[in-house]
Motif scaffolding. Structure first.
Motif, mmCIF file in Angstrom:
data_model
loop_
_atom_site.group_PDB
_atom_site.id
_atom_site.type_symbol
_atom_site.label_atom_id
_atom_site.label_comp_id
_atom_site.label_asym_id
_atom_site.label_seq_id
_atom_site.Cartn_x
_atom_site.Cartn_y
_atom_site.Cartn_z
ATOM 1 N N ILE B 46 0.841 -1.196 0.000
ATOM 2 C CA ILE B 46 0.000 0.000 0.000
ATOM 3 C C ILE B 46 0.876 1.246 0.000
ATOM 4 C CG2 ILE B 46 -1.572 1.398 1.402
ATOM 5 C CD1 ILE B 46 -3.008 -1.098 2.241
ATOM 6 N N VAL B 47 0.583 2.153 -0.935
ATOM 7 C CA VAL B 47 1.242 3.456 -0.995
ATOM 8 C C VAL B 47 0.231 4.487 -0.517
ATOM 9 C CG1 VAL B 47 2.350 5.157 -2.486
ATOM 10 C CG2 VAL B 47 2.659 2.698 -2.932
ATOM 11 N N SER B 48 0.528 5.124 0.623
ATOM 12 C CA SER B 48 -0.445 6.057 1.172
ATOM 13 C C SER B 48 0.245 6.960 2.187
ATOM 14 C CB SER B 48 -1.610 5.297 1.815
ATOM 15 O OG SER B 48 -2.677 6.173 2.113
ATOM 16 N N VAL B 49 -0.537 7.727 2.923
ATOM 17 C CA VAL B 49 0.012 8.636 3.935
ATOM 18 C C VAL B 49 -0.967 8.715 5.105
ATOM 19 C CG1 VAL B 49 -1.026 10.680 2.864
ATOM 20 C CG2 VAL B 49 0.986 10.948 4.329
ATOM 21 N N VAL B 50 -0.428 8.745 6.312
ATOM 22 C CA VAL B 50 -1.263 8.954 7.503
ATOM 23 C C VAL B 50 -0.569 9.974 8.407
ATOM 24 C CG1 VAL B 50 -2.307 6.651 7.465
ATOM 25 C CG2 VAL B 50 -0.187 7.025 8.742
ATOM 26 N N GLY B 51 -1.279 10.434 9.421
ATOM 27 C CA GLY B 51 -0.710 11.393 10.358
ATOM 28 C C GLY B 51 -0.171 10.706 11.605
ATOM 29 N N GLY B 52 0.394 11.532 12.487
ATOM 30 C CA GLY B 52 0.926 11.002 13.736
ATOM 31 C C GLY B 52 -0.151 10.445 14.648
ATOM 32 N N ASP B 53 -1.406 10.808 14.363
ATOM 33 C CA ASP B 53 -2.530 10.332 15.179
ATOM 34 C C ASP B 53 -2.990 8.930 14.780
ATOM 35 O OD1 ASP B 53 -3.388 11.079 12.668
ATOM 36 O OD2 ASP B 53 -5.239 12.057 13.355
ATOM 37 N N PHE B 54 -2.347 8.354 13.775
ATOM 38 C CA PHE B 54 -2.829 7.050 13.282
ATOM 39 C C PHE B 54 -2.264 5.941 14.162
ATOM 40 C CE2 PHE B 54 -3.296 3.560 10.158
ATOM 41 C CZ PHE B 54 -4.600 3.795 9.780
ATOM 42 N N PRO B 55 -3.124 5.109 14.728
ATOM 43 C CA PRO B 55 -2.650 4.111 15.699
ATOM 44 C C PRO B 55 -1.773 3.035 15.058
ATOM 45 C CG PRO B 55 -5.070 4.289 15.706
ATOM 46 C CD PRO B 55 -4.589 5.043 14.524
ATOM 47 N N GLN B 56 -0.706 2.702 15.731
ATOM 48 C CA GLN B 56 0.159 1.607 15.288
ATOM 49 C C GLN B 56 -0.660 0.322 15.135
ATOM 50 O OE1 GLN B 56 3.371 1.797 14.372
ATOM 51 N NE2 GLN B 56 3.205 -0.381 13.782
ATOM 52 N N GLU B 57 -1.644 0.192 16.013
ATOM 53 C CA GLU B 57 -2.505 -0.994 15.990
ATOM 54 C C GLU B 57 -3.159 -1.197 14.615
ATOM 55 O OE1 GLU B 57 -5.831 -0.131 18.461
ATOM 56 O OE2 GLU B 57 -7.002 -1.792 17.586
ATOM 57 N N TYR B 58 -3.585 -0.108 13.980
ATOM 58 C CA TYR B 58 -4.205 -0.213 12.652
ATOM 59 C C TYR B 58 -3.182 -0.655 11.610
ATOM 60 C CZ TYR B 58 -8.600 2.079 14.099
ATOM 61 O OH TYR B 58 -9.800 2.385 14.675
ATOM 62 N N LEU B 59 -1.974 -0.115 11.733
ATOM 63 C CA LEU B 59 -0.924 -0.534 10.794
ATOM 64 C C LEU B 59 -0.609 -2.014 10.991
ATOM 65 C CD1 LEU B 59 1.403 2.606 11.056
ATOM 66 C CD2 LEU B 59 -0.020 1.945 9.088
ATOM 67 N N ASP B 60 -0.615 -2.431 12.257
ATOM 68 C CA ASP B 60 -0.355 -3.840 12.543
ATOM 69 C C ASP B 60 -1.436 -4.736 11.929
ATOM 70 O OD1 ASP B 60 1.858 -3.028 13.933
ATOM 71 O OD2 ASP B 60 0.948 -3.265 15.927
#
Lengths: 305, 305
Positions: B46-60
């Motif tokens: 996935i090529v995308s962008v998120v902010g510092g508020d994006f939970p690591q849990e979602y990335l996991d």
């Protein structure tokens, strides 16, 4: 040959679409149903009524298609049912410009004696009391009774309609009508409620969805370049459906799927020209080619083993 | 294993439907595409962008599905793209309550170096300049580029959109968007005009219609009892479509039919719960069972010989 009794209007239509308009031409639910059913190996009889103004030529057109017209009453001093409509640009919505009941107002259907043993009965869109009268005239319970109806009867004769619905095997209505009849938005839930009202099979004309208990089958509308005139498409579907089932004498769910495909295929011809014109001049080869199109439109090869 | 590059949003959604509402939950086109594609034997990035508020849990959660997330840029000081919508009772129409672009406003996509040789690229709904940038970063012309877009870009960035459309193989849009893009009401004619703009394959999401020259294939939406939340259905379709094709490495029209069926099947799961919940917990067996339902919904046995 299997016998099929068809009740419905034989009428004059005047139609306006974005592509043109017609004077009074041959129309009516039973006309379209009969023409569609004539594609199959069935002995169909139309039960209807016309006025003294109805041209012999139109009756001959039906006879030429081997449709029995002895059940079409001619009221010499009366006028034939007339409907006029204007289709909007999207071809999905229309305004009714005129509805003249004429001889239909006092119509008492009489099923010809030699068709009272028909195995299949197709009740075209008409007052539910007329539909009920046809059922009651049958000598014994037919193998299959198919009913087409519309929102007008839900608004104006719901009790009578519900009594007929209790007696039939298959109902064909569109998606909005299914929702109105049941008060359910989901078509799956609506179909289940209609099952509970009587019919074991529910055909919802949105594309065409066939429901039977937990089984569903779907035939899409063929993506045509242009719909020229939608008048009669629903009746043609019903006629193809009932005609195919009567001709094959097999009322299983699997065979009803085929009946839905034939109904949809014939309806796709109906809309290509004004009124009955295309149905009058449709060859077996053309139907075969379009069935092939239908197959390539919907069939796929994923192996599930 | 075939590589699949996915560009699109990874976002927060807040959704309200007649059945309930959510706080900010995981959403975004690339999220849904990635989850759908993860069902197949592909190596997706996935090529995308998120902010510092994006939970690591979602990335996991995405990593757990074996999706490469090295192309998801994290802008520490920025906020993640946020969309909020309210679905009406018919579940077909919705109001957008909020759209906060946040880090998406300055998004410069960077395809990870080890994915620049991917054979399949899925361009999720985003600004056409972002989509174009991804195409330009590929080391060589991919075998298949699929693009999803929407009316917003037709209204606001039509020239850029037309340039991307010229470079792709498959476009997925809904019926109204196909009409807007071409000025043609008939979807058959609209598809033909879109062919002329570049894409050899056109998928119109009304049910799902796949056009290729004079060939058409149609997969209906499964008639579900209830659609709970339509968010992500189109992206899930696109992800299933592209993922299946990447996994099978066969880009023929016949195989695209299967890809459409898989896309529709996965989308039918997506809408059963809020957001990505159902896609996170979907078993192979459930998918298999639903493919069987699809088969019985659409396959028939008329012999045409």
């Amino acid at each position: 040959m299997s016998k099929l009794v068809i009740v419905g209007t034989v009428a004059f239509d005047a139609i306006e679409t974005p592509f043109g308009k017609t004077d009074k031409i041959l129309g009516g639910a039973a006309t379209f149903i009969g023409l569609a059913a004539s594609h199959f190996n069935v002995d169909s009889s139309i039960v209807s009524v016309v006025g003294g103004d109805f041209p012999q030529e139109y009756l001959d057109l039906l006879s030429d298609k081997k449709i029995d017209i002895s059940g079409i009453e001619i009221v010499k001093e009366g006028k034939t049912f007339f409907w006029s409509g204007l289709y909007h640009n999207d071809m999905n919505s229309r305004d009714t410009l005129a509805t003249e009941l004429n001889v239909l107002a006092d119509f008492n259907p009489v099923v010809p004696v030699n068709y009272r043993d028909a195995k299949v009965v197709m009740l075209g869109n008409l007052h539910p009391l007329v539909q009920m009268s046809v059922i009651e005239q049958m000598a014994e319970k037919p193998d299959l009774i198919v009913l087409d109806t519309m929102n007008f009867w839900m608004d104006n004769a719901l009790d009578d309609l519900l009594k007929v619905i209790k007696k039939i095997d298959v109902i064909t209505i569109n998606d909005e009508e299914a929702r109105q009849l049941t008060g359910e938005y989901s078509l799956v839930v609506a179909a289940r409620k209609i099952h509970e009202m009587g019919p074991k099979y529910v055909v919802i004309k949105k594309g065409d969805l066939l429901f039977h208990n937990d089984d569903v089958f779907y035939a899409p509308a063929l993506p045509l370049e242009e719909v020229f005139d939608p008048t009669g498409a629903g009746d043609t579907f019903a006629g193809g459906f009932a005609g195919y089932l009567a001709g094959t004498n097999d009322f299983s769910f699997e065979n009803m799927k085929n009946a839905v495909i034939y109904g949809s295929t014939l309806a796709s011809f109906c809309v290509e020209k004004f009124g009955t014109e295309r149905m009058m001049n449709m060859t077996d080869e053309e139907v075969f080619d379009r069935l092939k199109q239908f197959k390539s439109l919907t069939q796929f090869e994923i192996e599930l083993s």
